[in-house]
Design an enzyme around this catalytic site. Structure first.
Site, PDB file in Angstrom:
ATOM      1  N   ASP A 147      25.860  31.531  32.965  1.00 59.51           N
ATOM      2  CA  ASP A 147      26.839  32.667  33.089  1.00 59.51           C
ATOM      3  C   ASP A 147      26.230  33.929  33.352  1.00 59.51           C
ATOM      4  O   ASP A 147      24.979  34.154  33.671  1.00 59.51           O
ATOM      5  CB  ASP A 147      27.957  32.269  32.162  1.00 59.51           C
ATOM      6  CG  ASP A 147      29.131  32.807  32.146  1.00 59.51           C
ATOM      7  OD1 ASP A 147      29.635  34.182  32.437  1.00 59.51           O
ATOM      8  OD2 ASP A 147      30.076  31.863  32.848  1.00 59.51           O
ATOM      9  N   ASP A 148      27.164  34.868  32.817  1.00 60.68           N
ATOM     10  CA  ASP A 148      26.660  36.324  32.944  1.00 60.68           C
ATOM     11  C   ASP A 148      25.223  36.474  32.205  1.00 60.68           C
ATOM     12  O   ASP A 148      25.109  36.161  31.285  1.00 60.68           O
ATOM     13  CB  ASP A 148      27.812  37.221  32.444  1.00 60.68           C
ATOM     14  CG  ASP A 148      27.735  38.411  32.724  1.00 60.68           C
ATOM     15  OD1 ASP A 148      26.742  38.828  33.638  1.00 60.68           O
ATOM     16  OD2 ASP A 148      28.513  39.365  32.472  1.00 60.68           O
ATOM     17  N   ARG A 178      35.645  47.482  31.818  1.00 59.38           N
ATOM     18  CA  ARG A 178      34.647  47.103  31.349  1.00 59.38           C
ATOM     19  C   ARG A 178      33.369  47.647  31.833  1.00 59.38           C
ATOM     20  O   ARG A 178      32.459  47.140  32.054  1.00 59.38           O
ATOM     21  CB  ARG A 178      34.444  45.557  31.833  1.00 59.38           C
ATOM     22  CG  ARG A 178      33.618  44.614  30.781  1.00 59.38           C
ATOM     23  CD  ARG A 178      33.587  43.201  31.499  1.00 59.38           C
ATOM     24  NE  ARG A 178      32.908  42.173  30.324  1.00 59.38           N
ATOM     25  CZ  ARG A 178      32.225  41.106  30.599  1.00 59.38           C
ATOM     26  NH1 ARG A 178      31.990  40.968  31.821  1.00 59.38           N
ATOM     27  NH2 ARG A 178      31.916  40.298  29.476  1.00 59.38           N
ATOM     28  N   LYS A 199      30.275  30.377  40.068  1.00 57.07           N
ATOM     29  CA  LYS A 199      31.357  31.083  39.240  1.00 57.07           C
ATOM     30  C   LYS A 199      31.634  32.302  39.764  1.00 57.07           C
ATOM     31  O   LYS A 199      30.842  33.364  39.370  1.00 57.07           O
ATOM     32  CB  LYS A 199      31.280  30.800  37.743  1.00 57.07           C
ATOM     33  CG  LYS A 199      32.442  31.370  37.080  1.00 57.07           C
ATOM     34  CD  LYS A 199      32.225  31.110  35.535  1.00 57.07           C
ATOM     35  CE  LYS A 199      33.246  31.980  34.655  1.00 57.07           C
ATOM     36  NZ  LYS A 199      32.839  31.821  33.347  1.00 57.07           N
ATOM     37  N   TRP A 200      32.745  32.620  40.568  1.00 59.83           N
ATOM     38  CA  TRP A 200      32.709  33.881  41.137  1.00 59.83           C
ATOM     39  C   TRP A 200      33.944  34.809  40.297  1.00 59.83           C
ATOM     40  O   TRP A 200      34.920  34.590  40.452  1.00 59.83           O
ATOM     41  CB  TRP A 200      33.199  33.795  42.724  1.00 59.83           C
ATOM     42  CG  TRP A 200      33.441  34.953  43.502  1.00 59.83           C
ATOM     43  CD1 TRP A 200      34.169  36.299  43.125  1.00 59.83           C
ATOM     44  CD2 TRP A 200      33.047  35.090  44.805  1.00 59.83           C
ATOM     45  NE1 TRP A 200      34.047  37.264  44.175  1.00 59.83           N
ATOM     46  CE2 TRP A 200      33.734  36.317  45.362  1.00 59.83           C
ATOM     47  CE3 TRP A 200      32.512  34.399  46.084  1.00 59.83           C
ATOM     48  CZ2 TRP A 200      33.499  36.699  46.582  1.00 59.83           C
ATOM     49  CZ3 TRP A 200      32.479  34.586  47.148  1.00 59.83           C
ATOM     50  CH2 TRP A 200      32.933  36.166  47.363  1.00 59.83           C
ATOM     51  N   ASP A 201      33.382  35.646  39.535  1.00 62.40           N
ATOM     52  CA  ASP A 201      34.114  36.303  38.688  1.00 62.40           C
ATOM     53  C   ASP A 201      34.793  37.533  39.311  1.00 62.40           C
ATOM     54  O   ASP A 201      34.276  38.081  40.297  1.00 62.40           O
ATOM     55  CB  ASP A 201      33.467  36.718  37.504  1.00 62.40           C
ATOM     56  CG  ASP A 201      34.178  36.574  35.912  1.00 62.40           C
ATOM     57  OD1 ASP A 201      35.632  36.979  36.195  1.00 62.40           O
ATOM     58  OD2 ASP A 201      33.856  36.516  35.045  1.00 62.40           O
ATOM     59  N   MET A 202      35.718  38.324  38.416  1.00 65.72           N
ATOM     60  CA  MET A 202      36.199  39.453  38.982  1.00 65.72           C
ATOM     61  C   MET A 202      37.013  40.171  37.695  1.00 65.72           C
ATOM     62  O   MET A 202      37.984  39.711  37.488  1.00 65.72           O
ATOM     63  CB  MET A 202      37.409  39.229  39.984  1.00 65.72           C
ATOM     64  CG  MET A 202      37.750  40.794  40.774  1.00 65.72           C
ATOM     65  SD  MET A 202      39.252  41.447  40.041  1.00 65.72           S
ATOM     66  CE  MET A 202      39.546  42.710  41.135  1.00 65.72           C
ATOM     67  N   ASP A 209      40.387  32.639  30.089  1.00 66.47           N
ATOM     68  CA  ASP A 209      39.292  33.156  28.971  1.00 66.47           C
ATOM     69  C   ASP A 209      39.502  32.511  27.692  1.00 66.47           C
ATOM     70  O   ASP A 209      38.873  32.404  26.617  1.00 66.47           O
ATOM     71  CB  ASP A 209      39.106  34.482  29.074  1.00 66.47           C
ATOM     72  CG  ASP A 209      38.023  35.065  29.646  1.00 66.47           C
ATOM     73  OD1 ASP A 209      37.399  34.069  30.683  1.00 66.47           O
ATOM     74  OD2 ASP A 209      37.771  36.168  29.915  1.00 66.47           O
TER      75      ASP A 209
HETATM   76  C1  GLA Z   1      34.673  36.936  32.147  1.00 60.94           C
HETATM   77  C2  GLA Z   1      34.854  35.490  32.374  1.00 60.94           C
HETATM   78  C3  GLA Z   1      34.133  34.579  31.488  1.00 60.94           C
HETATM   79  C4  GLA Z   1      32.643  34.959  31.348  1.00 60.94           C
HETATM   80  C5  GLA Z   1      32.553  36.428  31.537  1.00 60.94           C
HETATM   81  C6  GLA Z   1      31.115  36.885  31.529  1.00 60.94           C
HETATM   82  O1  GLA Z   1      35.213  37.456  31.092  1.00 60.94           O
HETATM   83  O2  GLA Z   1      36.160  35.166  32.533  1.00 60.94           O
HETATM   84  O3  GLA Z   1      34.221  33.484  31.543  1.00 60.94           O
HETATM   85  O4  GLA Z   1      32.086  34.496  32.445  1.00 60.94           O
HETATM   86  O5  GLA Z   1      33.339  37.332  32.255  1.00 60.94           O
HETATM   87  O6  GLA Z   1      30.886  38.291  31.511  1.00 60.94           O
END
Ligand code: GLA
Length: 752
Positions: A378-379, A455, A488-491, A560
């Site tokens: 992840d991040d 954020r 996993k493409w987040d926003m 989340d």
């Molecule tokens: C968002 C996503 C989480 C995680 C964090 C990482 O909140 O929904 O699942 O990937 O970012 O910063």
């Protein structure tokens, strides 16, 4: 005269009846009927159960005299557009309800007179330029009617697209606007679909919530005036999903008439039902008109997103199953469309930003031992990303953390028998990043004004091709080696100060939509170039869980909130429109990180099975018994995921209505059914309980995996599955139920 019921086989048609200028689209399930009105506009007549076709339906058209209004023709007082049901209403010429279209002209007027100009019918379904949409693979799967209307004074032409599919109650609508005139026009409102219904005896269902509480079901009666939802956040949002349904009063999961609308779009949207003072209902769905202003120069075109309507008289489940089937097979594309989804482990809740390659590999070792198939980093793997204050925009690996790079780590993961995936947030940039330092004008912001951060990050201006090209280039470099098989493409923030440094003043009203077009373009290029990669979309969980995203990314991280009890509500609500195969769902640690709740490990898995399934915790912190349980869960999911993810899904008992939630998935041959039963609070010496199942073969004998009992399908669907629990409050070997947050999975298999 033609009968609208088939004698078997596929039956679908689009017929034009010249006498009354009536269009009839129909298949075995539904009819959609509208006509050219006496003044030349288009009038809504009917959407509902399939009607036999006949020489015309113009007799359904009603016109009455209403006082204190204005009329179209000089010789009659019974032709006010305010009292006529329409398909593409405009404001200002005697219809005082909400218009579907608002066009500012050079003389300052917004009055239009859209006159019928012809039609054509095509087999199959055309693509919508630059936009996601449902599709037909074979020409026999669908037919599309394109009806043209034109405003003589401005030359504005509209093509209304209506697609009916060979099976099911769905109808796809969109509009293409073409400026055939010589003046510059400003489209300020462009609904994808508008239709007027003859009455208002409905309840309105919407999927509502917020971050970590997405897509809860809310139902309220329609009353005179406007019932509306929408998003002006730049993404479809967890506040209001781009979906709404009208339910005939008394509709349940299994019975009743439902008319639903779903917008294939990921940005600002609005949906409304306007009940007028004579009890008719106008339904609309489209891009939100707030801040929308599209400059349409002579010769230019504008395509609205697609709205997918579904009518069903098999209750909410009937409506949902129509969406599930259509979206699963003719919205989702690519190699992953019909494939069961890999069981993954994600490190976010296990480590957050605090990881090293070594730590990740200890989690990977345990995951591989448990049979997990995909490791998702992840991040925090890129740029200066050691917290959420820096690094977004710099999509190169952070070698301090991952000395062997992405490919090096991926090879180690692959050596353990798993695939490797990464997290990205491509639409964003931190001010503390090389990308921002080099291109401060690449973010959405208004010169001279404060920019709001979310954020600690800014939104990249995806209305600009150079920005999208840069991000594409960075991603291409990462994916080129082929080591990454999942993204996993987040926003993670809403859009504010939506102003582009690259567009002139009279085009700033286009930025919100151009941003989405840029996003879709990036998705299109990446999914085309890397077809083997499984994309999962995400927006702080489920803040962009919409059909537009599903066109590119077959699954979406649903929320989340990973608590099992909360997830039962979220997944139940999500299933109203979206298939189980699209819902990202993980087993996480207890106490849960969002609500601090302790739930049994099996309940967390029993909930996550009805989704794409994975783990989001440090498996090294589990006991040996728990690891043994995880191994069984993984084996169970592998055995049954085809049915869980792609079977026919039924909601049976709602978490929004009581203490117990029940849902089930049934195999295509109806011989295997998996029932998920979830009880929130424990009860003592409680009443007898059972739940009526659905979708079984009445004459098949099913064996119950928990009790061993054998019951016929008709018994299970009419008497019900016995689920009684909580006898006397003490541990009970027979029931084994002693805690809150209990759950069971029943597998029912036909034995003869
Ligand atoms: C968002 C996503 C989480 C995680 C964090 C990482 O909140 O929904 O699942 O990937 O970012 O910063």
């Amino acid at each position: 005269m033609e009968k609208a019921a088939s004698e078997g086989g596929i039956y679908m048609n689009i017929v034009y009846h010249e006498r009354g200028r009536v269009f009839h689209l129909f298949n075995d399930s539904v009819s959609y009927i509208f006509m050219v009105l006496p003044h030349g506009g288009l009038g809504s007549l009917y959407y509902g159960k399939a009607l036999r076709d006949r020489e015309g339906f113009e007799h359904i058209f009603e016109r009455v005299h209403r006082g204190m209004t204005a009329c179209v023709f000089a010789d009659t007082r019974s032709y006010s557009l305010d009292a006529i049901r329409q398909e593409l209403p405009t404001y200002g010429s005697s219809d005082f309800r909400r218009p579907a279209l608002n066009v500012l002209q050079e003389n300052g007027s917004r009055i239009l007179d859209l006159q019928y100009a012809g039609y054509r019918v095509m087999d199959g379904k055309p693509k919508l330029a630059g936009l996601p949409a449902t599709y037909a693979e074979a020409e026999t799967e669908a037919k599309t009617l394109i009806v043209e209307v034109q405003d003589a004074l401005t030359g504005l032409r509209a093509e209304l697209l209506y697609t009916i599919f060979a099976t099911g109650g769905a109808l796809a609508r969109s509009v293409r606007y073409i400026n055939d005139g010589t003046e510059v026009l400003h489209l300020q409102k462009v609904m994808s679909m508008s239709m007027d219904l003859p009455d208002a005896d409905y309840d309105w269902l919407q999927l509502t919530g917020a971050w970590t509480r997405e897509r809860h079901i809310e139902i309220r009666p329609l009353t005179t005036g406007i019932t509306a939802i929408g998003s002006r956040r730049g993404h479809s949002s967890g506040q209001y999903n781009p979906f709404a349904a009208l339910l005939r009063r008394g509709t349940t999961e299994t019975r009743g008439e439902v008319l639903a609308m779903s917008l294939v779009y990921s940005g600002n949207f609005e949906m409304l039902a306007e009940v007028d003072n004579h009890g008719t209902t106008r339904l609309q769905a489209g891009i939100h008109s707030t801040d929308f202003d599209w400059k349409l120069v002579p010769g230019a075109q504008f395509q609205t997103p697609e709205a997918v309507l579904v009518w069903s008289d098999d209750g909410l489940n009937g409506m949902s199953q129509t969406y599930h089937r259509l979206y699963q097979s003719r919205l989702v594309r690519g190699q992953w469309r019909e494939k069961v989804r890999p069981i993954l482990i994600n490190n976010w809740e296990a480590t957050y930003f605090d990881f090293t390659e070594e730590k990740l590999l200890t989690i990977a070792d345990k995951a591989a031992e448990c049979g997990i198939e995909l490791f998702v980093l992840d991040d925090g793997w890129f740029g200066a990303r050691t917290s959420d204050y820096a690094g977004l925009g710099d999509w190169t690996v952070n070698r301090d953390r991952l000395p062997n790079g992405i490919d090096g780590l991926a090879e180690k993961i692959e050596a353990r028998g798993m695939k490797f995936g990464i997290w990205v947030e491509l639409e964003m940039v931190n001010e503390d990043s090389n990308l921002y330092r080099a291109h401060p004008d690449w973010v959405l912001s208004v010169p001279g004004r404060r920019k709001s951060l979310g954020r600690s990050q800014c939104v990249l201006d995806f209305s600009r091709k150079d920005v999208v090209d840069n991000i594409y280039g960075q991603m291409e470099a990462i994916l080129a080696s082929g080591k990454v098989s999942y993204v996993k493409w987040d926003m993670n923030r809403s859009i504010t100060e939506c102003w582009s440094h690259a567009l002139p003043a009279d085009r700033q009203g286009e930025v919100f939509h151009r941003y989405i077009l840029g996003l879709y373009d990036l998705y299109e290029r990446l999914t085309t170039k890397f077809p083997h990669v499984l994309f999962e979309s995400c927006a702080s969980g489920g803040n962009r869980f919409d059909p537009g995203m599903l066109y590119y990314a077959p699954q979406t991280w649903a929320s989340d909130n990973s608590d099992a009890v909360e997830r039962q509500k979220i997944q139940y609500g999500t299933s109203i429109c979206y298939p189980v195969s699209s819902m990202g769902s993980h087993v996480s640690v207890v106490p849960n990180h969002q609500v601090n709740r302790m739930t049994p490990l099996h309940t967390r898995a029993n909930t996550a099975y009805f989704g794409t399934f994975g783990y989001e915790l440090d498996l090294n912190k589990l006991t040996a018994e728990e690891i043994a349980e995880v191994k069984e869960q993984v084996a169970f999911m592998k055995k049954y995921r085809a049915i869980l993810q792609f079977g026919t899904f039924y909601r049976l008992q709602s978490p929004f209505e009581g203490n117990v939630t029940v849902w089930m998935s049934v195999s295509a041959d109806q011989k295997t059914a998996i029932v998920g039963w979830y009880r929130t609070l424990n009860r003592v010496n409680y009443r007898f309980e059972r739940v009526k199942l659905a979708g079984l073969l009445p004459d098949a004998l099913y064996e119950n995996s928990l009790s061993g009992a054998r019951c016929y399908g008709d018994e299970l669907m009419n008497y019900g599955l016995i689920t009684t629990d909580g006898t006397a409050g003490e541990p009970n070997a027979e029931n084994g139920l002693t805690t809150d947050f209990e759950s069971r999975i029943y597998v029912l298999k036909a034995v003869e």
